[in-house]
Motif scaffolding. Structure first.
Motif, PDB file in Angstrom:
ATOM      1  N   GLU A  39       0.834  -1.206   0.000  1.00  0.00           N
ATOM      2  CA  GLU A  39       0.000   0.000   0.000  1.00  0.00           C
ATOM      3  C   GLU A  39       0.870   1.259   0.000  1.00  0.00           C
ATOM      4  O   GLU A  39       0.561   2.241  -0.681  1.00  0.00           O
ATOM      5  N   PHE A  40       1.968   1.243   0.733  1.00  0.00           N
ATOM      6  CA  PHE A  40       2.895   2.383   0.739  1.00  0.00           C
ATOM      7  C   PHE A  40       3.468   2.593  -0.667  1.00  0.00           C
ATOM      8  O   PHE A  40       3.493   3.714  -1.181  1.00  0.00           O
ATOM      9  N   TYR A  41       3.930   1.521  -1.282  1.00  0.00           N
ATOM     10  CA  TYR A  41       4.486   1.570  -2.639  1.00  0.00           C
ATOM     11  C   TYR A  41       3.461   2.152  -3.610  1.00  0.00           C
ATOM     12  O   TYR A  41       3.754   3.056  -4.377  1.00  0.00           O
ATOM     13  N   ARG A  42       2.238   1.637  -3.540  1.00  0.00           N
ATOM     14  CA  ARG A  42       1.178   2.071  -4.446  1.00  0.00           C
ATOM     15  C   ARG A  42       0.736   3.508  -4.178  1.00  0.00           C
ATOM     16  O   ARG A  42       0.635   4.317  -5.084  1.00  0.00           O
ATOM     17  N   SER A  43       0.521   3.852  -2.925  1.00  0.00           N
ATOM     18  CA  SER A  43      -0.025   5.171  -2.602  1.00  0.00           C
ATOM     19  C   SER A  43       0.958   6.302  -2.863  1.00  0.00           C
ATOM     20  O   SER A  43       0.553   7.441  -3.042  1.00  0.00           O
ATOM     21  N   HIS A  44       2.245   5.985  -2.899  1.00  0.00           N
ATOM     22  CA  HIS A  44       3.248   7.021  -3.183  1.00  0.00           C
ATOM     23  C   HIS A  44       3.773   6.940  -4.617  1.00  0.00           C
ATOM     24  O   HIS A  44       4.781   7.559  -4.955  1.00  0.00           O
ATOM     25  N   ASN A  45       3.064   6.194  -5.446  1.00  0.00           N
ATOM     26  CA  ASN A  45       3.326   6.130  -6.892  1.00  0.00           C
ATOM     27  C   ASN A  45       4.759   5.748  -7.245  1.00  0.00           C
ATOM     28  O   ASN A  45       5.337   6.293  -8.186  1.00  0.00           O
ATOM     29  N   TYR A  46       5.311   4.811  -6.507  1.00  0.00           N
ATOM     30  CA  TYR A  46       6.640   4.320  -6.858  1.00  0.00           C
ATOM     31  C   TYR A  46       6.562   3.474  -8.118  1.00  0.00           C
ATOM     32  O   TYR A  46       5.525   2.900  -8.431  1.00  0.00           O
ATOM     33  N   THR A  47       7.659   3.418  -8.819  1.00  0.00           N
ATOM     34  CA  THR A  47       7.795   2.548  -9.976  1.00  0.00           C
ATOM     35  C   THR A  47       9.052   1.716  -9.767  1.00  0.00           C
ATOM     36  O   THR A  47       9.822   1.955  -8.856  1.00  0.00           O
ATOM     37  N   GLY A  48       9.270   0.774 -10.623  1.00  0.00           N
ATOM     38  CA  GLY A  48      10.478  -0.033 -10.543  1.00  0.00           C
ATOM     39  C   GLY A  48      10.304  -1.248  -9.658  1.00  0.00           C
ATOM     40  O   GLY A  48       9.202  -1.617  -9.276  1.00  0.00           O
ATOM     41  N   ARG A  49      11.410  -1.835  -9.338  1.00  0.00           N
ATOM     42  CA  ARG A  49      11.450  -3.099  -8.612  1.00  0.00           C
ATOM     43  C   ARG A  49      10.685  -3.014  -7.289  1.00  0.00           C
ATOM     44  O   ARG A  49      10.859  -2.099  -6.505  1.00  0.00           O
ATOM     45  N   PHE A  50       9.857  -4.012  -7.072  1.00  0.00           N
ATOM     46  CA  PHE A  50       9.150  -4.174  -5.811  1.00  0.00           C
ATOM     47  C   PHE A  50       9.012  -5.664  -5.562  1.00  0.00           C
ATOM     48  O   PHE A  50       8.281  -6.351  -6.262  1.00  0.00           O
ATOM     49  N   ASP A  51       9.736  -6.171  -4.570  1.00  0.00           N
ATOM     50  CA  ASP A  51       9.692  -7.595  -4.247  1.00  0.00           C
ATOM     51  C   ASP A  51       8.512  -7.918  -3.337  1.00  0.00           C
ATOM     52  O   ASP A  51       7.916  -8.982  -3.462  1.00  0.00           O
ATOM     53  N   GLY A  52       8.209  -7.019  -2.412  1.00  0.00           N
ATOM     54  CA  GLY A  52       7.065  -7.214  -1.523  1.00  0.00           C
ATOM     55  C   GLY A  52       7.218  -8.345  -0.538  1.00  0.00           C
ATOM     56  O   GLY A  52       6.234  -8.797   0.043  1.00  0.00           O
ATOM     57  N   ASP A  53       8.448  -8.792  -0.317  1.00  0.00           N
ATOM     58  CA  ASP A  53       8.662  -9.908   0.600  1.00  0.00           C
ATOM     59  C   ASP A  53       9.083  -9.400   1.982  1.00  0.00           C
ATOM     60  O   ASP A  53       9.203  -8.196   2.211  1.00  0.00           O
ATOM     61  N   GLU A  54       9.299 -10.331   2.893  1.00  0.00           N
ATOM     62  CA  GLU A  54       9.668  -9.985   4.266  1.00  0.00           C
ATOM     63  C   GLU A  54      11.015  -9.262   4.330  1.00  0.00           C
ATOM     64  O   GLU A  54      11.201  -8.368   5.156  1.00  0.00           O
ATOM     65  N   LEU A  55      11.966  -9.646   3.471  1.00  0.00           N
ATOM     66  CA  LEU A  55      13.273  -8.976   3.458  1.00  0.00           C
ATOM     67  C   LEU A  55      13.129  -7.514   3.051  1.00  0.00           C
ATOM     68  O   LEU A  55      13.768  -6.635   3.636  1.00  0.00           O
ATOM     69  N   GLU A  56      12.303  -7.260   2.054  1.00  0.00           N
ATOM     70  CA  GLU A  56      12.091  -5.883   1.616  1.00  0.00           C
ATOM     71  C   GLU A  56      11.368  -5.079   2.691  1.00  0.00           C
ATOM     72  O   GLU A  56      11.717  -3.922   2.957  1.00  0.00           O
ATOM     73  N   LEU A  57      10.374  -5.679   3.313  1.00  0.00           N
ATOM     74  CA  LEU A  57       9.664  -5.015   4.407  1.00  0.00           C
ATOM     75  C   LEU A  57      10.650  -4.636   5.510  1.00  0.00           C
ATOM     76  O   LEU A  57      10.637  -3.503   6.006  1.00  0.00           O
ATOM     77  N   ALA A  58      11.512  -5.552   5.885  1.00  0.00           N
ATOM     78  CA  ALA A  58      12.501  -5.278   6.932  1.00  0.00           C
ATOM     79  C   ALA A  58      13.449  -4.155   6.516  1.00  0.00           C
ATOM     80  O   ALA A  58      13.774  -3.273   7.326  1.00  0.00           O
ATOM     81  N   ALA A  59      13.896  -4.162   5.264  1.00  0.00           N
ATOM     82  CA  ALA A  59      14.813  -3.122   4.781  1.00  0.00           C
ATOM     83  C   ALA A  59      14.153  -1.745   4.791  1.00  0.00           C
ATOM     84  O   ALA A  59      14.782  -0.749   5.181  1.00  0.00           O
ATOM     85  N   VAL A  60      12.904  -1.679   4.391  1.00  0.00           N
ATOM     86  CA  VAL A  60      12.191  -0.394   4.382  1.00  0.00           C
ATOM     87  C   VAL A  60      11.948   0.062   5.817  1.00  0.00           C
ATOM     88  O   VAL A  60      12.132   1.242   6.144  1.00  0.00           O
TER      89      VAL A  60
END
Length: 183
Positions: free
Chosen positions: A35-56
């Motif tokens: 939802e954060f990725y979508r609502s802020h109109n990001y483009t490009g790579r989005f894995d959406g996994d637990e590792l990415e969540l932790a990094a963000v």
């Protein structure tokens, strides 16, 4: 408009991400991240996994430091972020968005892109000496306020904080007006 559209967008996103760590935490699940990725109109790579969540999530203290630093300290944080990412600014255009800056490739990790876009936006804030556009919420919270209003009147990080403060002020005025039981 105070800043270019991409600068404003990156600042709004950075503030939202930094504030997501405040109670209650609003970035706890992969769905929250999506939802954060979508609502802020990001483009490009989005894995959406637990590792990415932790990094963000791990990026939030750095963004808070960047957004609440004094001007000279913010320069150090910006330079550190850009150097770590080997950022190379370039103009791009995609979708409905006109020419704007990207400084790392779309294939780079989402957290890195957020950090670099935030740093690039802060370059404009620093260069235009507009650090006063970023402040801490006037309510009893530690939320960051991004004031993009012409008259620099924004004081609260959210409508909820503004409403809570207004209700408290109203109640205080009402209790001052009420006669005591002794009268």
């Amino acid at each position: 408009m105070v800043f270019a559209h991409d600068t404003e967008s990156a600042l709004v996103s950075a503030v939202a991400l930094a504030n997501s760590a405040e109670d209650p935490d609003t970035l706890e699940t992969r769905t929250d991240l999506r939802e954060f990725y979508r609502s802020h109109n990001y483009t490009g790579r989005f894995d959406g996994d637990e590792l990415e969540l932790a990094a963000v999530r791990d990026l939030r203290p750095l963004l808070r430091q960047l957004l609440t630093s004094d001007r000279d300290s913010a320069v150090d944080v910006v330079n550190h972020i850009l150097a770590d990412a080997n950022a190379l600014p370039r103009l791009v255009r995609h979708g409905d968005t006109d020419w704007h800056l990207h400084a790392v490739g779309d294939d780079r990790p989402f957290a890195e892109r957020i950090a670099v876009e935030s740093a690039m936006a802060m370059i404009d804030v620093i260069r235009s000496n507009e650090m006063s556009r970023l402040q801490i919420c006037a309510a009893d919270c530690d939320g960051i306020v991004l004031d993009l209003s012409r008259n620099r009147s924004r004081k609260f990080c959210s409508t909820a904080c503004g409403n809570r403060t207004a209700v408290a002020a109203y109640r205080s005025r009402q209790s001052e007006r009420e006669p005591s039981a002794e009268e």
